[in-house]
Enzyme design. Structure first.
Site, PDB file in Angstrom:
ATOM      1  N   ASN A  24       5.072   5.309   1.759  1.00  0.00           N
ATOM      2  CA  ASN A  24       4.774   6.155   0.611  1.00  0.00           C
ATOM      3  C   ASN A  24       4.457   5.291  -0.607  1.00  0.00           C
ATOM      4  OD1 ASN A  24       7.563   5.511   0.773  1.00  0.00           O
ATOM      5  ND2 ASN A  24       8.113   7.178  -0.602  1.00  0.00           N
ATOM      6  N   GLU A  37       4.108   5.876  -4.651  1.00  0.00           N
ATOM      7  CA  GLU A  37       4.299   6.842  -5.745  1.00  0.00           C
ATOM      8  C   GLU A  37       3.487   6.442  -6.968  1.00  0.00           C
ATOM      9  OE1 GLU A  37       8.559   7.151  -6.201  1.00  0.00           O
ATOM     10  OE2 GLU A  37       8.712   8.306  -4.333  1.00  0.00           O
ATOM     11  N   CYS A  75       2.230  10.356   0.728  1.00  0.00           N
ATOM     12  CA  CYS A  75       3.306  10.177   1.708  1.00  0.00           C
ATOM     13  C   CYS A  75       2.943   9.080   2.715  1.00  0.00           C
ATOM     14  CB  CYS A  75       3.530  11.467   2.483  1.00  0.00           C
ATOM     15  SG  CYS A  75       4.206  12.814   1.528  1.00  0.00           S
ATOM     16  N   GLU A 123       3.112   9.158   5.927  1.00  0.00           N
ATOM     17  CA  GLU A 123       2.399   9.645   7.110  1.00  0.00           C
ATOM     18  C   GLU A 123       0.901   9.751   6.841  1.00  0.00           C
ATOM     19  OE1 GLU A 123       4.994  10.894   5.609  1.00  0.00           O
ATOM     20  OE2 GLU A 123       6.464  11.723   7.002  1.00  0.00           O
ATOM     21  N   CYS A 128       6.659  16.212   5.569  1.00  0.00           N
ATOM     22  CA  CYS A 128       6.417  17.375   4.709  1.00  0.00           C
ATOM     23  C   CYS A 128       5.320  18.253   5.321  1.00  0.00           C
ATOM     24  CB  CYS A 128       6.054  16.930   3.288  1.00  0.00           C
ATOM     25  SG  CYS A 128       4.344  16.375   3.106  1.00  0.00           S
ATOM     26  N   CYS A 161       1.744  16.784   5.335  1.00  0.00           N
ATOM     27  CA  CYS A 161       1.554  15.749   6.363  1.00  0.00           C
ATOM     28  C   CYS A 161       1.485  16.362   7.754  1.00  0.00           C
ATOM     29  CB  CYS A 161       2.664  14.708   6.270  1.00  0.00           C
ATOM     30  SG  CYS A 161       2.494  13.650   4.820  1.00  0.00           S
TER      31      CYS A 161
END
Ligand code: THU
Length: 139
Positions: free
Chosen positions: A45, A47, A56, A58, A90, A93
Site C-alpha cells: 500500500n 498512502e 491498496c 492488492e 477491501c 480490490c
C-alpha cells in the site's frame, strides 16, 4: 489444495509489506500474485496526505503486473503484519482482482498471528455474474 505453494506466496506478501508507505494509518499491507508460469508480482500500500489517493497493496500488485503485460493470475496472498488477525482485501480490490483471476483461484490472507484464511476469489466476490464479460486478449 493447488499447484502453488501458498506458504511461499504468503512469505512473498510479507516481504512486500516491508516496502509499504503507510505513515498515516501505520497499517502495512503486502500482496503477492503468482502467474501460471510461476512469476510473482507483488505490491504494497502507498498512502498519501490527500488520503483518498491511497492505493491498496492488492491493486498495486495487479497494476504492476498488467503494466508488464500479465493479465492472468493463479493465486494471491495478502499479509497484514500490523494486525494479529487476518484482514481480507477491501471491496474495491476484490472487484479489481476478479477481473484477472478465476473464481476458483486460491487466496490466502493473514496477519502477524498464526491465523490464516484460505478462500477463493469467488467466495470474496460472490454472485459476480459479469465475471467473464471481458475478453482480455483484445485490448
Ligand atoms: N489497505 C490495503 O492495502 N489493502 C486492503 O485491502 C485494505 C486496506 C491499506 C489502505 C491503507 O493504506 C491502509 O491499508 C489502511 O486502510
Amino acid at each position: 489444495m493447488n499447484a502453488y505453494n501458498m506458504d511461499e506466496l504468503f512469505e512473498r506478501a510479507g516481504e512486500a509489506a516491508c516496502a509499504a508507505y503507510a505513515p498515516y494509518s501505520k497499517f502495512r499491507v503486502g500482496a503477492a500474485l503468482i502467474c501460471e508460469d510461476g512469476t510473482v508480482f507483488s505490491g504494497c500500500n502507498v498512502e498519501n496526505r490527500s488520503f483518498g489517493l491511497t492505493i491498496c497493496a492488492e491493486r498495486n500488485a495487479v497494476f504492476q503486473a498488467v503494466a508488464r503485460g500479465t493479465r492472468r493470475f493463479a493465486a494471491l496472498a495478502i499479509s497484514t503484519p500490523d494486525s494479529v488477525e487476518p484482514v481480507g482485501p477491501c471491496g474495491a480490490c476484490r472487484q479489481v482482482l476478479s477481473e484477472f483471476m478465476a473464481e476458483d483461484a486460491p487466496v490466502r490472507f493473514g496477519g502477524s498471528g498464526p491465523g490464516r484464511v484460505d478462500t477463493t476469489i469467488g467466495e470474496l466476490l460472490p454472485h459476480d455474474s459479469l465475471h467473464d464479460l471481458a475478453d482480455s486478449t483484445d485490448h
